[in-house]
Design a protein around this motif. Sequence first.
Motif, PDB file in Angstrom:
ATOM      1  N   GLN A  19      -4.514 -28.017 -29.481  1.00 24.34           N
ATOM      2  CA  GLN A  19      -4.611 -28.276 -30.497  1.00 24.34           C
ATOM      3  C   GLN A  19      -4.936 -28.876 -31.665  1.00 24.34           C
ATOM      4  N   ILE A  71      -8.158 -25.731 -31.466  1.00 26.52           N
ATOM      5  CA  ILE A  71      -7.668 -24.941 -32.335  1.00 26.52           C
ATOM      6  C   ILE A  71      -8.262 -25.966 -33.198  1.00 26.52           C
ATOM      7  N   TYR A 114      -3.644 -19.426 -29.402  1.00 24.34           N
ATOM      8  CA  TYR A 114      -2.083 -18.971 -29.968  1.00 24.34           C
ATOM      9  C   TYR A 114      -1.117 -18.261 -29.026  1.00 24.34           C
ATOM     10  N   LEU A 130      -0.236 -21.976 -27.107  1.00 25.02           N
ATOM     11  CA  LEU A 130       0.076 -22.888 -27.855  1.00 25.02           C
ATOM     12  C   LEU A 130       1.551 -21.853 -27.889  1.00 25.02           C
ATOM     13  N   GLY A 131       1.948 -21.511 -28.449  1.00 25.58           N
ATOM     14  CA  GLY A 131       2.974 -20.520 -28.704  1.00 25.58           C
ATOM     15  C   GLY A 131       4.440 -20.405 -27.519  1.00 25.58           C
ATOM     16  N   TYR A 168       5.234 -24.025 -27.074  1.00 27.22           N
ATOM     17  CA  TYR A 168       6.141 -24.278 -28.431  1.00 27.22           C
ATOM     18  C   TYR A 168       7.654 -23.665 -28.141  1.00 27.22           C
ATOM     19  N   LYS A 183       8.083 -22.848 -34.528  1.00 26.19           N
ATOM     20  CA  LYS A 183       6.169 -22.700 -34.455  1.00 26.19           C
ATOM     21  C   LYS A 183       5.902 -22.014 -33.468  1.00 26.19           C
ATOM     22  N   GLU A 223       5.332 -18.889 -35.392  1.00 26.03           N
ATOM     23  CA  GLU A 223       3.634 -18.885 -36.368  1.00 26.03           C
ATOM     24  C   GLU A 223       2.536 -19.221 -35.757  1.00 26.03           C
ATOM     25  N   SER A 224       2.475 -19.109 -34.013  1.00 26.33           N
ATOM     26  CA  SER A 224       1.533 -19.218 -32.852  1.00 26.33           C
ATOM     27  C   SER A 224       1.050 -18.113 -33.070  1.00 26.33           C
ATOM     28  N   TYR A 225       2.497 -17.777 -32.237  1.00 25.20           N
ATOM     29  CA  TYR A 225       1.473 -15.832 -31.786  1.00 25.20           C
ATOM     30  C   TYR A 225       1.417 -14.791 -33.172  1.00 25.20           C
ATOM     31  N   LYS A 274      -0.395 -16.191 -35.741  1.00 22.29           N
ATOM     32  CA  LYS A 274      -1.760 -16.565 -36.101  1.00 22.29           C
ATOM     33  C   LYS A 274      -2.819 -15.816 -34.973  1.00 22.29           C
TER      34      LYS A 274
END
Length: 199
Positions: free
Chosen positions: A88, A92, A102, A105-106, A109, A117, A120-122, A124
Amino acid sequence: MINNLPFYKALNKKEEFSACYLESATSKYTYKEYKKLLGIELKKDSDAIVEACILQTGETAKLVNLIRDKASKAFEAGQYQLAIDIIQTEIINANKAVAMDYFSLGDYYLLTKQFIKAEESYNKGIAIDPNEINLKLELAHVFLFTDRVSEAKEIHRTYKNQNVFPTVSWKQQVEQDFKMFKKYGLPSNNFKKIMRILK
């Protein structure tokens, strides 16, 4: 000092980077001024010089890959929040992210059951690269874990005959993912419904 920087050994243009770093530092401070800097000031200035010199030598991608590796190692060591924070803040927030950041990060999460979360990451990542099939697969996993089985099935039906990597089929990746999800204690009650689609 320069060769103690954590990424220095990985650089291809060490001499060019070192020259840039020394020139930048010596043009900004005398030796006396440099010695009087507080630790926090020194780190801030050093980070700015590193960023500029990495950019000048054209090795930004190498530095970002090292950051990705650092996050991955933190996650594998069970330092989940640290891994999330590294991606992050260092990628990012530093405007260095590509779609697959992403994805990572996804995944962090998802594996820690932070499904909103993860989604949201996927999403993005998909916004950056709508053709990245791995992100679609991960989104299907989120749908599965958030009781949107019909949406998950729809994604699986759409992509089941494709490869996620040149030598890995969609089905093979799903099987690998499901094994990993069991390891992390994610709910597996809907896995059979998906595997029936992939037969």
